[in-house]
Write an enzyme that holds these catalytic residues in place. Structure first.
Site, PDB file in Angstrom:
ATOM      1  N   HIS A 118       1.002  -1.155   0.108  1.00 34.78           N
ATOM      2  CA  HIS A 118       0.097  -0.043  -0.210  1.00 34.78           C
ATOM      3  C   HIS A 118       0.845   1.246  -0.208  1.00 34.78           C
ATOM      4  CE1 HIS A 118      -2.875  -2.941   2.650  1.00 34.78           C
ATOM      5  NE2 HIS A 118      -3.184  -2.801   1.338  1.00 34.78           N
TER       6      HIS A 118
ATOM      7  N   LYS B 277       6.282   6.325   7.856  1.00 31.13           N
ATOM      8  CA  LYS B 277       5.672   5.266   8.702  1.00 31.13           C
ATOM      9  C   LYS B 277       6.841   4.665   9.750  1.00 31.13           C
ATOM     10  CE  LYS B 277       1.991   3.496   5.707  1.00 31.13           C
ATOM     11  NZ  LYS B 277       1.571   2.204   4.865  1.00 31.13           N
TER      12      LYS B 277
ATOM     13  N   TYR C 291       1.666   0.714  13.936  1.00 31.85           N
ATOM     14  CA  TYR C 291       2.657   1.815  13.114  1.00 31.85           C
ATOM     15  C   TYR C 291       2.176   3.149  13.109  1.00 31.85           C
ATOM     16  CZ  TYR C 291      -0.937   0.978   9.395  1.00 31.85           C
ATOM     17  OH  TYR C 291      -1.944   0.946   8.430  1.00 31.85           O
TER      18      TYR C 291
ATOM     19  N   ASP D  61      -6.039  -6.182  -1.843  1.00 32.48           N
ATOM     20  CA  ASP D  61      -4.794  -6.648  -2.068  1.00 32.48           C
ATOM     21  C   ASP D  61      -4.504  -7.728  -3.363  1.00 32.48           C
ATOM     22  OD1 ASP D  61      -4.184  -4.811   0.071  1.00 32.48           O
ATOM     23  OD2 ASP D  61      -3.728  -6.424   1.350  1.00 32.48           O
TER      24      ASP D  61
END
Length: 187
Positions: free
Chosen positions: A67, A76, A136, A175
Site C-alpha cells: 500500500h 511510517k 505503526y 490486495d
C-alpha cells in the site's frame, strides 16, 4: 548511527532505517521506550511529526500490502508487539538511486526492531507467526481516495516472500487486485 537509547541501521533502500530501542531487562521482564521524539530525531536526523497510530491483528500467512497514498503521502514507523512478520518496502521514488528495489526485514515482538519508512514507498507485510499484532505511526492521515496497491507478486519487483513452495498468502480483495509495476503510479 548510535544514540544513547537507539541503534539505527540503514538498509539497502535510501532512507529506510532499522530502529532498535534499548531494552532494559531483569528477572521481572523488560522495559523500553517504544518512541521518544527527541531520541528519534537525534538518532536519525529526521524531523517528523506523527499524526496517527494504527494497530492491526492478523493470522499466519496473511499478507497486507503493498500500500501507498499518492496524496497525503505517509512516512511510517512500524513495529510488531506480538508475533512476527516479514515487513517489506518498495522504493517508488523515481529520483532515488534505489528506485524499483525492495527490502524485507523480520520484525517481531522478540527482536523489538522497528522500521522507519519515508514517504514514497509501497509497504506491506506477511505474518510469519500464528498471529501477529502490528503497530505503526504515520506522518499523515489515511486518505482512501488516493490509496494505491502495488501487486504483492509483481514479477518486475520480484519480492522474495518467505512462503512455502506453492503456498499462497491470505489476501483481501483490494490486495488481490494490486496493480502491476508498469501501471502503478510512482513519485
Amino acid at each position: 548511527m548510535q544514540a544513547s537509547k537507539l541503534t539505527v541501521t540503514p538498509t539497502s533502500i535510501n532512507g529506510v532505517l532499522i530502529i532498535e530501542p534499548k531494552v532494559f531487562g531483569d528477572d521481572r521482564g523488560w522495559f523500553m521506550e517504544s518512541f521518544n521524539a527527541q531520541d528519534f530525531a537525534s538518532a536519525t536526523d529526521l524531523d517528523v511529526q506523527f499524526v496517527q497510530d494504527n494497530h492491526s491483528f492478523s493470522s499466519r500467512s496473511t499478507l497486507r500490502g503493498m500500500h501507498y497514498q499518492l496524496e497525503k503521502t505517509q512516512g511510517k514507523l512500524v513495529r510488531v508487539v506480538f508475533g512476527a512478520v516479514f515487513d517489506v518496502a518498495v522504493d517508488l521514488r523515481q529520483q532515488s538511486s534505489t528506485y524499483g528495489q525492495w527490502v524485507g526485514i523480520e520484525l517481531s515482538a522478540q527482536n523489538h526492531r522497528q522500521l522507519w519508512l519515508p514517504p514514497g514507498l509501497a509497504h506491506g507485510f506477511l505474518v510469519l507467526s500464528e498471529t501477529a499484532e502490528f503497530l505503526y505511526k504515520t506522518t499523515d492521515y489515511y486518505h482512501p481516495q488516493s490509496e494505491v496497491c502495488l501487486a504483492w507478486n509483481d514479477p518486475t519487483v520480484a519480492i522474495e516472500w518467505p512462503l512455502e513452495a506453492g503456498e499462497l498468502p491470505n489476501l483481501n480483495a483490494k490486495d488481490s487486485a494490486g496493480l502491476p509495476w508498469e501501471k502503478a503510479p510512482k513519485f
